[in-house]
Design a protein around this motif. Sequence first.
Motif, PDB file in Angstrom:
ATOM      1  N   GLY A  77       0.826  -1.205   0.000  1.00  0.00           N
ATOM      2  CA  GLY A  77       0.000   0.000   0.000  1.00  0.00           C
ATOM      3  C   GLY A  77       0.855   1.246   0.000  1.00  0.00           C
ATOM      4  N   ASN A  78       0.191   2.391  -0.051  1.00  0.00           N
ATOM      5  CA  ASN A  78       0.857   3.691   0.014  1.00  0.00           C
ATOM      6  C   ASN A  78       0.519   4.351   1.337  1.00  0.00           C
ATOM      7  OD1 ASN A  78       2.078   3.650  -2.570  1.00  0.00           O
ATOM      8  ND2 ASN A  78       0.101   4.109  -3.492  1.00  0.00           N
TER       9      ASN A  78
ATOM     10  N   CYS B 123       6.675  13.922   1.065  1.00  0.00           N
ATOM     11  CA  CYS B 123       6.648  13.309  -0.256  1.00  0.00           C
ATOM     12  C   CYS B 123       5.195  12.950  -0.576  1.00  0.00           C
ATOM     13  CB  CYS B 123       7.567  12.086  -0.324  1.00  0.00           C
ATOM     14  SG  CYS B 123       7.078  10.690   0.715  1.00  0.00           S
ATOM     15  N   ASP B 124       4.948  12.423  -1.773  1.00  0.00           N
ATOM     16  CA  ASP B 124       3.567  12.098  -2.171  1.00  0.00           C
ATOM     17  C   ASP B 124       2.995  10.940  -1.358  1.00  0.00           C
ATOM     18  OD1 ASP B 124       3.815  14.096  -4.049  1.00  0.00           O
ATOM     19  OD2 ASP B 124       4.310  12.726  -5.687  1.00  0.00           O
ATOM     20  N   ALA B 125       3.796   9.906  -1.147  1.00  0.00           N
ATOM     21  CA  ALA B 125       3.367   8.722  -0.382  1.00  0.00           C
ATOM     22  C   ALA B 125       4.583   7.839  -0.160  1.00  0.00           C
ATOM     23  CB  ALA B 125       2.298   7.945  -1.140  1.00  0.00           C
TER      24      ALA B 125
ATOM     25  N   GLN C  69      -7.548   5.439   7.647  1.00  0.00           N
ATOM     26  CA  GLN C  69      -7.555   4.337   6.677  1.00  0.00           C
ATOM     27  C   GLN C  69      -6.345   4.365   5.752  1.00  0.00           C
ATOM     28  OE1 GLN C  69     -11.692   4.338   5.101  1.00  0.00           O
ATOM     29  NE2 GLN C  69     -11.637   2.245   5.862  1.00  0.00           N
ATOM     30  N   LYS C  70      -5.638   5.479   5.703  1.00  0.00           N
ATOM     31  CA  LYS C  70      -4.445   5.562   4.853  1.00  0.00           C
ATOM     32  C   LYS C  70      -3.274   4.776   5.459  1.00  0.00           C
ATOM     33  CE  LYS C  70      -5.601   9.845   2.542  1.00  0.00           C
ATOM     34  NZ  LYS C  70      -5.807   9.330   1.195  1.00  0.00           N
ATOM     35  N   TYR C  71      -3.417   4.345   6.709  1.00  0.00           N
ATOM     36  CA  TYR C  71      -2.356   3.571   7.362  1.00  0.00           C
ATOM     37  C   TYR C  71      -2.594   2.069   7.258  1.00  0.00           C
ATOM     38  CZ  TYR C  71      -0.354   7.862   9.093  1.00  0.00           C
ATOM     39  OH  TYR C  71       0.238   9.090   9.160  1.00  0.00           O
TER      40      TYR C  71
ATOM     41  N   VAL D 124       5.889  -2.313   0.551  1.00  0.00           N
ATOM     42  CA  VAL D 124       5.604  -3.741   0.367  1.00  0.00           C
ATOM     43  C   VAL D 124       6.248  -4.476   1.540  1.00  0.00           C
ATOM     44  CG1 VAL D 124       5.901  -5.782  -1.081  1.00  0.00           C
ATOM     45  CG2 VAL D 124       5.546  -3.547  -2.149  1.00  0.00           C
ATOM     46  N   LEU D 125       5.427  -5.202   2.283  1.00  0.00           N
ATOM     47  CA  LEU D 125       5.900  -5.931   3.460  1.00  0.00           C
ATOM     48  C   LEU D 125       5.613  -7.414   3.267  1.00  0.00           C
ATOM     49  CD1 LEU D 125       6.941  -6.208   6.342  1.00  0.00           C
ATOM     50  CD2 LEU D 125       4.680  -5.524   7.148  1.00  0.00           C
TER      51      LEU D 125
END
Length: 106
Positions: free
Chosen positions: A17-18, A24-26, A98-100, A30-31
């Motif tokens: 996810g971002n 920065c933008d995002a 929700q962005k996290y 990847v985990l």
Amino acid sequence: MENQELRAANVVGIYSGNLPCVDCDAISTVLEINRDQSYVLRYTYEGKSADEFVKEGSWEIEKNKLTLNGIDYKYKVGDENLVQLDLSGNEITGDLAQKYWLPKVK
């Protein structure tokens, strides 16, 4: 202990996810959580640098919280996602909550 092992088996997979970024933008993240208790975390700062950063180490789960050794923050284990927690180990609330989330992609 069985429940703990079951939860650990369920967390194995790849999450992507971002995440929000201050300058920065995002943070493209990847985990990869492996069955052998190892992880690989890859991330890039979108809009700032093309460099990919990689961290590797071991992980553990305690009380539904995933700890990546060598990383300052923890993740709450959801059904098909991980939720990055703040540095105090609390869930982030508000408009950005929700962005996290890092959804499981594999």
